[in-house]
Design a protein around this motif. Structure first.
Motif, PDB file in Angstrom:
ATOM      1  N   LEU A 198     -12.265  42.398  19.611  1.00 53.79           N
ATOM      2  CA  LEU A 198     -10.996  41.759  19.334  1.00 53.79           C
ATOM      3  C   LEU A 198     -10.159  42.655  18.429  1.00 53.79           C
ATOM      4  N   SER A 199      -8.860  42.618  18.655  1.00 51.98           N
ATOM      5  CA  SER A 199      -7.919  43.351  17.808  1.00 51.98           C
ATOM      6  C   SER A 199      -6.860  42.388  17.281  1.00 51.98           C
ATOM      7  N   CYS A 200      -6.352  42.683  16.112  1.00 50.88           N
ATOM      8  CA  CYS A 200      -5.268  41.897  15.522  1.00 50.88           C
ATOM      9  C   CYS A 200      -4.251  42.877  14.939  1.00 50.88           C
ATOM     10  N   ALA A 201      -3.089  42.926  15.569  1.00 53.38           N
ATOM     11  CA  ALA A 201      -2.016  43.801  15.109  1.00 53.38           C
ATOM     12  C   ALA A 201      -1.133  43.042  14.141  1.00 53.38           C
ATOM     13  N   ALA A 202      -0.932  43.604  12.957  1.00 58.36           N
ATOM     14  CA  ALA A 202      -0.200  42.929  11.888  1.00 58.36           C
ATOM     15  C   ALA A 202       1.139  43.604  11.613  1.00 58.36           C
ATOM     16  N   SER A 203       2.113  42.803  11.204  1.00 59.75           N
ATOM     17  CA  SER A 203       3.406  43.329  10.810  1.00 59.75           C
ATOM     18  C   SER A 203       4.080  42.349   9.856  1.00 59.75           C
ATOM     19  N   GLY A 204       5.092  42.856   9.125  1.00 57.86           N
ATOM     20  CA  GLY A 204       5.866  41.988   8.251  1.00 57.86           C
ATOM     21  C   GLY A 204       5.342  41.851   6.835  1.00 57.86           C
ATOM     22  N   PHE A 205       4.262  42.569   6.520  1.00 55.45           N
ATOM     23  CA  PHE A 205       3.735  42.555   5.159  1.00 55.45           C
ATOM     24  C   PHE A 205       2.985  43.864   4.938  1.00 55.45           C
ATOM     25  N   THR A 206       2.622  44.110   3.688  1.00 48.21           N
ATOM     26  CA  THR A 206       1.910  45.345   3.363  1.00 48.21           C
ATOM     27  C   THR A 206       0.439  45.159   3.704  1.00 48.21           C
TER      28      THR A 206
END
Length: 116
Positions: A20-28
């Motif tokens: 599984l992968s989780c791509a994050a954005s909008g925070f550090t």
């Protein structure tokens, strides 16, 4: 705006593997501990694995120790869950969770089904 987008779920036979992968954005991302949770039908959501912001420590649900590995790539703002030796009882919707200050944020979830 915080966004977490999971991918990699699917149908797999017992003993199989998924990543599984989780791509994050909008925070550090590099400042935040990250977790994977799961929720099976009729059951409470439970934490499966957590990794610290600096990738120096990990924790796992007892039932997945030795089979699952959480990791992160801070350059890609992505957290992973490698799941090996999957069992039917691993069937659930898997959620990515960012431990923010204050509060936290959830992804939309990805279905993992382990069945022959």
């Amino acid at each position: 705006q915080v966004q977490l987008v999971e991918s990699g779920g699917g149908l797999v036979q017992p003993g199989g593997l998924l990543r599984l992968s989780c791509a994050a954005s909008g925070f550090t991302f590099s400042n935040s501990a990250m977790s994977w949770y799961r929720q099976a039908p009729g059951k409470q959501r439970e934490v499966v694995a957590t990794i610290s912001s600096a990738d120096t420590s990990t924790n796992y649900l007892d039932s997945v120790k030795g089979r699952f590995t959480i990791s992160r790539d801070n350059a890609k703002n992505t957290v992973y869950l490698q799941m090996n030796s999957l069992k039917p009882e691993d069937t659930a919707v898997y959620f990515c969770y960012a431990r923010l200050t204050p509060g936290g944020s959830w992804g939309q979830g990805t279905q993992v089904t382990v069945s022959s």
